[in-house]
Design a protein around this motif. Structure first.
Motif, PDB file in Angstrom:
ATOM      1  N   GLY A  30       0.789  -1.227   0.000  1.00  0.00           N
ATOM      2  CA  GLY A  30       0.000   0.000   0.000  1.00  0.00           C
ATOM      3  C   GLY A  30       0.817   1.271   0.000  1.00  0.00           C
ATOM      4  O   GLY A  30       0.252   2.369  -0.051  1.00  0.00           O
ATOM      5  N   GLU A  31       2.142   1.161   0.003  1.00  0.00           N
ATOM      6  CA  GLU A  31       2.999   2.345   0.030  1.00  0.00           C
ATOM      7  C   GLU A  31       3.233   2.855  -1.392  1.00  0.00           C
ATOM      8  O   GLU A  31       3.316   2.081  -2.344  1.00  0.00           O
ATOM      9  CB  GLU A  31       4.341   2.005   0.683  1.00  0.00           C
ATOM     10  CG  GLU A  31       5.199   3.203   1.027  1.00  0.00           C
ATOM     11  CD  GLU A  31       6.457   2.825   1.798  1.00  0.00           C
ATOM     12  OE1 GLU A  31       7.153   3.750   2.273  1.00  0.00           O
ATOM     13  OE2 GLU A  31       6.758   1.618   1.912  1.00  0.00           O
ATOM     14  N   ALA A  32       3.345   4.173  -1.541  1.00  0.00           N
ATOM     15  CA  ALA A  32       3.630   4.792  -2.844  1.00  0.00           C
ATOM     16  C   ALA A  32       4.995   5.454  -2.758  1.00  0.00           C
ATOM     17  O   ALA A  32       5.196   6.375  -1.963  1.00  0.00           O
ATOM     18  CB  ALA A  32       2.559   5.814  -3.204  1.00  0.00           C
ATOM     19  N   VAL A  33       5.932   4.997  -3.583  1.00  0.00           N
ATOM     20  CA  VAL A  33       7.316   5.449  -3.516  1.00  0.00           C
ATOM     21  C   VAL A  33       7.746   6.010  -4.864  1.00  0.00           C
ATOM     22  O   VAL A  33       7.527   5.391  -5.910  1.00  0.00           O
ATOM     23  CB  VAL A  33       8.256   4.293  -3.104  1.00  0.00           C
ATOM     24  CG1 VAL A  33       9.702   4.767  -3.060  1.00  0.00           C
ATOM     25  CG2 VAL A  33       7.839   3.722  -1.764  1.00  0.00           C
ATOM     26  N   ARG A 188       2.008  14.370  -4.659  1.00  0.00           N
ATOM     27  CA  ARG A 188       0.572  14.338  -4.372  1.00  0.00           C
ATOM     28  C   ARG A 188       0.171  13.040  -3.684  1.00  0.00           C
ATOM     29  O   ARG A 188      -0.720  13.039  -2.824  1.00  0.00           O
ATOM     30  CB  ARG A 188      -0.198  14.505  -5.686  1.00  0.00           C
ATOM     31  CG  ARG A 188      -1.678  14.262  -5.583  1.00  0.00           C
ATOM     32  CD  ARG A 188      -2.339  14.543  -6.908  1.00  0.00           C
ATOM     33  NE  ARG A 188      -3.729  14.120  -6.928  1.00  0.00           N
ATOM     34  CZ  ARG A 188      -4.561  14.336  -7.927  1.00  0.00           C
ATOM     35  NH1 ARG A 188      -4.136  14.982  -8.993  1.00  0.00           N
ATOM     36  NH2 ARG A 188      -5.811  13.919  -7.890  1.00  0.00           N
ATOM     37  N   TYR A 189       0.786  11.923  -4.050  1.00  0.00           N
ATOM     38  CA  TYR A 189       0.403  10.656  -3.439  1.00  0.00           C
ATOM     39  C   TYR A 189       1.581   9.803  -2.994  1.00  0.00           C
ATOM     40  O   TYR A 189       1.393   8.713  -2.466  1.00  0.00           O
ATOM     41  CB  TYR A 189      -0.483   9.841  -4.406  1.00  0.00           C
ATOM     42  CG  TYR A 189       0.009   9.790  -5.809  1.00  0.00           C
ATOM     43  CD1 TYR A 189      -0.507  10.652  -6.757  1.00  0.00           C
ATOM     44  CD2 TYR A 189       0.999   8.890  -6.179  1.00  0.00           C
ATOM     45  CE1 TYR A 189      -0.038  10.617  -8.051  1.00  0.00           C
ATOM     46  CE2 TYR A 189       1.453   8.853  -7.479  1.00  0.00           C
ATOM     47  CZ  TYR A 189       0.932   9.725  -8.413  1.00  0.00           C
ATOM     48  OH  TYR A 189       1.407   9.693  -9.695  1.00  0.00           O
ATOM     49  N   CYS A 190       2.821  10.273  -3.207  1.00  0.00           N
ATOM     50  CA  CYS A 190       3.994   9.566  -2.696  1.00  0.00           C
ATOM     51  C   CYS A 190       4.505  10.293  -1.457  1.00  0.00           C
ATOM     52  O   CYS A 190       4.736  11.501  -1.488  1.00  0.00           O
ATOM     53  CB  CYS A 190       5.104   9.514  -3.743  1.00  0.00           C
ATOM     54  SG  CYS A 190       4.758   8.450  -5.154  1.00  0.00           S
ATOM     55  N   SER A 191       4.683   9.569  -0.381  1.00  0.00           N
ATOM     56  CA  SER A 191       5.223  10.159   0.842  1.00  0.00           C
ATOM     57  C   SER A 191       6.707   9.852   1.008  1.00  0.00           C
ATOM     58  O   SER A 191       7.372  10.419   1.873  1.00  0.00           O
ATOM     59  CB  SER A 191       4.456   9.634   2.060  1.00  0.00           C
ATOM     60  OG  SER A 191       4.537   8.220   2.118  1.00  0.00           O
ATOM     61  N   ARG A 192       7.211   8.985   0.154  1.00  0.00           N
ATOM     62  CA  ARG A 192       8.606   8.538   0.263  1.00  0.00           C
ATOM     63  C   ARG A 192       9.276   8.587  -1.101  1.00  0.00           C
ATOM     64  O   ARG A 192       8.630   8.382  -2.130  1.00  0.00           O
ATOM     65  CB  ARG A 192       8.637   7.110   0.814  1.00  0.00           C
ATOM     66  CG  ARG A 192      10.011   6.445   0.863  1.00  0.00           C
ATOM     67  CD  ARG A 192       9.861   5.016   1.340  1.00  0.00           C
ATOM     68  NE  ARG A 192      11.071   4.230   1.160  1.00  0.00           N
ATOM     69  CZ  ARG A 192      11.108   2.897   1.204  1.00  0.00           C
ATOM     70  NH1 ARG A 192      10.001   2.218   1.438  1.00  0.00           N
ATOM     71  NH2 ARG A 192      12.240   2.249   1.027  1.00  0.00           N
ATOM     72  N   ALA A 193      10.573   8.882  -1.102  1.00  0.00           N
ATOM     73  CA  ALA A 193      11.344   8.896  -2.347  1.00  0.00           C
ATOM     74  C   ALA A 193      12.668   8.173  -2.142  1.00  0.00           C
ATOM     75  O   ALA A 193      13.271   8.250  -1.065  1.00  0.00           O
ATOM     76  CB  ALA A 193      11.595  10.324  -2.815  1.00  0.00           C
ATOM     77  N   ILE A 194      13.103   7.467  -3.176  1.00  0.00           N
ATOM     78  CA  ILE A 194      14.420   6.841  -3.205  1.00  0.00           C
ATOM     79  C   ILE A 194      15.223   7.527  -4.310  1.00  0.00           C
ATOM     80  O   ILE A 194      14.794   7.566  -5.458  1.00  0.00           O
ATOM     81  CB  ILE A 194      14.318   5.334  -3.488  1.00  0.00           C
ATOM     82  CG1 ILE A 194      13.535   4.636  -2.368  1.00  0.00           C
ATOM     83  CG2 ILE A 194      15.710   4.714  -3.628  1.00  0.00           C
ATOM     84  CD1 ILE A 194      13.264   3.162  -2.643  1.00  0.00           C
ATOM     85  N   TRP A 195      16.366   8.088  -3.943  1.00  0.00           N
ATOM     86  CA  TRP A 195      17.215   8.816  -4.893  1.00  0.00           C
ATOM     87  C   TRP A 195      18.364   7.911  -5.311  1.00  0.00           C
ATOM     88  O   TRP A 195      19.206   7.530  -4.500  1.00  0.00           O
ATOM     89  CB  TRP A 195      17.726  10.098  -4.226  1.00  0.00           C
ATOM     90  CG  TRP A 195      18.742  10.874  -4.998  1.00  0.00           C
ATOM     91  CD1 TRP A 195      19.093  10.739  -6.308  1.00  0.00           C
ATOM     92  CD2 TRP A 195      19.558  11.934  -4.492  1.00  0.00           C
ATOM     93  NE1 TRP A 195      20.056  11.628  -6.663  1.00  0.00           N
ATOM     94  CE2 TRP A 195      20.365  12.372  -5.568  1.00  0.00           C
ATOM     95  CE3 TRP A 195      19.673  12.539  -3.239  1.00  0.00           C
ATOM     96  CZ2 TRP A 195      21.301  13.402  -5.411  1.00  0.00           C
ATOM     97  CZ3 TRP A 195      20.590  13.573  -3.084  1.00  0.00           C
ATOM     98  CH2 TRP A 195      21.396  13.998  -4.159  1.00  0.00           C
ATOM     99  N   ASP A 204      17.058   7.858   0.940  1.00  0.00           N
ATOM    100  CA  ASP A 204      15.793   7.138   0.993  1.00  0.00           C
ATOM    101  C   ASP A 204      15.038   7.657   2.217  1.00  0.00           C
ATOM    102  O   ASP A 204      15.484   7.473   3.345  1.00  0.00           O
ATOM    103  CB  ASP A 204      16.041   5.638   1.107  1.00  0.00           C
ATOM    104  CG  ASP A 204      14.754   4.820   1.167  1.00  0.00           C
ATOM    105  OD1 ASP A 204      13.656   5.411   1.203  1.00  0.00           O
ATOM    106  OD2 ASP A 204      14.853   3.578   1.196  1.00  0.00           O
ATOM    107  N   GLY A 205      13.901   8.329   1.960  1.00  0.00           N
ATOM    108  CA  GLY A 205      13.171   8.864   3.095  1.00  0.00           C
ATOM    109  C   GLY A 205      12.018   9.748   2.689  1.00  0.00           C
ATOM    110  O   GLY A 205      11.442   9.572   1.604  1.00  0.00           O
ATOM    111  N   ASN A 206      11.699  10.718   3.533  1.00  0.00           N
ATOM    112  CA  ASN A 206      10.605  11.638   3.271  1.00  0.00           C
ATOM    113  C   ASN A 206      10.754  12.281   1.897  1.00  0.00           C
ATOM    114  O   ASN A 206      11.833  12.763   1.547  1.00  0.00           O
ATOM    115  CB  ASN A 206      10.580  12.714   4.357  1.00  0.00           C
ATOM    116  CG  ASN A 206       9.539  13.785   4.084  1.00  0.00           C
ATOM    117  OD1 ASN A 206       9.823  14.788   3.427  1.00  0.00           O
ATOM    118  ND2 ASN A 206       8.332  13.573   4.574  1.00  0.00           N
ATOM    119  N   ILE A 207       9.681  12.295   1.123  1.00  0.00           N
ATOM    120  CA  ILE A 207       9.776  12.725  -0.268  1.00  0.00           C
ATOM    121  C   ILE A 207      10.210  14.181  -0.409  1.00  0.00           C
ATOM    122  O   ILE A 207      11.005  14.518  -1.282  1.00  0.00           O
ATOM    123  CB  ILE A 207       8.448  12.463  -1.019  1.00  0.00           C
ATOM    124  CG1 ILE A 207       8.651  12.678  -2.526  1.00  0.00           C
ATOM    125  CG2 ILE A 207       7.320  13.333  -0.470  1.00  0.00           C
ATOM    126  CD1 ILE A 207       7.538  12.124  -3.375  1.00  0.00           C
TER     127      ILE A 207
END
Length: 221
Positions: A30-33, A188-195, A204-207
């Motif tokens: 259910g996570e959006a990354v 808008r719908y991702c709370s996390r980002a991986i660079w 890897d953390g808060n978007i």
């Protein structure tokens, strides 16, 4: 194909490039990354490994649930076949049965808004029309994990808004997302980002935090 060409050129070891190295992460159900990074960082290769198109040379990938990849315009399509035929072809490649495709066909046709063009060979389609067809198949067939590679950058504004609304609905239903994007609209719908940077995970953390770090890095180069 690339491997066969390299064998004939006796080039199996020469110019070998390590695309990804020591990349490890976990995404909860259910996570959006968002997967970000400059061109050539390894983002698209990582998505191909996750969905099984490319095998990793080291390590492994474990996915719990059916994956629907939306990786490239026209991927899994036959340019000489029409839109209807390509819906069956593309969905079959993704592992869906004919009954599953039949059940979802009305929703795919309605969402794509291609009208009578659905009966034309897709070699006559524009990039925006291809995006409509590919995205319509991906978001209307049942899956637990959706992989998207920059596909939302193609198409008109109205259809892009429609796509984002559909993604919101899917996320609310518990679908897991891994999305390659350079656009901050994914916040808008991702709370996390991986660079990804040169094949490794830089952050890897808060978007918002990761996007800010990435933007600062791009300004320095």
């Amino acid at each position: 194909k690339e491997l066969v060409v390299r064998v004939f050129k006796h080039d199996l070891q020469k110019n070998k490039f390590q695309c990804l190295e020591n990349v490890s992460f976990q995404i909860d159900r259910g996570e959006a990354v968002a997967l970000i990074g400059k061109n050539g960082a390894g983002k698209s290769t990582l998505l191909k490994i996750v969905c099984g198109i490319l095998p990793p040379e080291h390590g492994n990938v474990q996915c719990n649930g059916r994956i629907t990849p939306l990786l490239r315009l026209g991927a899994g399509f036959d340019s000489n076949a029409d839109g209807i035929e390509n819906i069956y072809l593309n969905a079959a490649i993704l592992g869906y049965t004919k009954k599953e495709i039949d059940d979802k066909m009305p929703a795919i046709l309605e969402f794509s808004e291609l009208g009578d063009f659905i009966y034309a060979p897709i070699k006559t389609y524009s990039s925006g029309m291809l995006a409509r067809l590919g995205f319509s198949i991906a978001v209307n067939m049942p899956s637990e994990i959706l992989l998207i590679d920059e596909i939302l950058a193609v198409g008109d504004l109205a259809f892009s808004k429609k796509c984002y609304k559909k993604l919101d609905e899917l996320r609310a239903q518990g679908t897991t997302f891994l999305i390659v994007s350079h656009s901050e609209s994914v916040k808008r719908y991702c709370s996390r980002a991986i660079w990804l940077d040169n094949g490794t995970i830089r952050a890897d953390g808060n978007i918002q935090t990761v996007f800010n770090a990435y933007a600062d890095s791009m300004l320095k180069t």
